[in-house]
Design a protein around this motif. Structure first.
Motif: not given
Length: 220
Positions: A117-124
């Motif tokens: 996911s693109v969200g892995n670039l901004f993961a917690a």
């Protein structure tokens, strides 16, 4: 361009700083590539051992060295042909990875315990910078080493028939390839595999491929 010469910066150093300057710059450049060659041979051995664990790193590294020396001794044309096809294989592998990786991100495919996911670039856990932005600055030394050989565009200009036309074209091509093949692949890796699933000693691409492949075999 200052002056076309097959001696490149070594000739320029000789003109500006004398024979000692040319001697120093030439041998420093030779040592640089000698050490780089050793590092690349070890990398070949490590990658080969990843697929064939029983094969020692030293054996595959020496085999690669013997092959390269043999090709170089055969003829310049043979080495050029070998280099061309080896580069084609590398580019093809990167393009396949980019295509498959993009498909996995678009389809939100499962990779290990997570999802692409693109969200892995901004993961917690920090995304692309799990240890903070300072680490990115500290690893610039390794990045500069990885991009070693870009200067060969200028070195080969000394033997070009039309360097005024060919050098700018080559420089533009290098920049485009860096953006697509290197920056693009690293960004895609960060989307595929969260940083908390990466462990030292294994490249992110190898670990990502292994996790996805194991999942596919397990569900087939």
């Amino acid at each position: 361009m200052y002056r076309q010469t097959s001696g490149s910066f070594v000739s320029y150093a000789g003109e500006m700083f004398g024979k000692k300057g040319a001697f120093l710059s030439g041998w420093m450049y030779f040592i640089n590539w000698a050490m780089t060659g050793i590092a690349e041979l070890i990398a070949i051995g490590l990658y080969f051992q990843f697929f064939f664990p029983n094969v020692p790193v030293e054996l595959s590294a020496i085999a690669a060295l013997v092959l390269l020396v043999a090709v170089n001794l055969f003829s310049v044309k043979a080495f050029g042909e070998f280099e061309f096809w080896a580069s084609c294989l590398k580019v093809a592998a990167i393009l396949i990875f980019l295509a498959v990786g993009t498909f996995m991100v678009v389809t939100n495919a499962q990779v290990g315990t997570g999802h692409a996911s693109v969200g892995n670039l901004f993961a917690a856990d920090g995304g692309m910078f799990p240890k903070g932005g300072l680490v990115m600055i500290l690893v610039l030394n390794a990045v500069i080493f990885a991009y070693n050989a870009i200067e060969l565009v200028g070195i080969t200009a000394g033997e070009m028939q039309n360097p005024e036309r060919e050098v700018p074209k080559a420089i533009r091509a290098v920049v485009i390839r860096i953006v697509v093949f290197y920056v693009g692949s690293v960004t895609l890796l960060a989307m595929l595999l969260p940083s908390d699933q990466y462990h030292a000693g294994t490249s992110r691409s190898s670990r990502c491929s292994a996790r996805w492949a194991c999942r596919g075999w397990a569900t087939s």
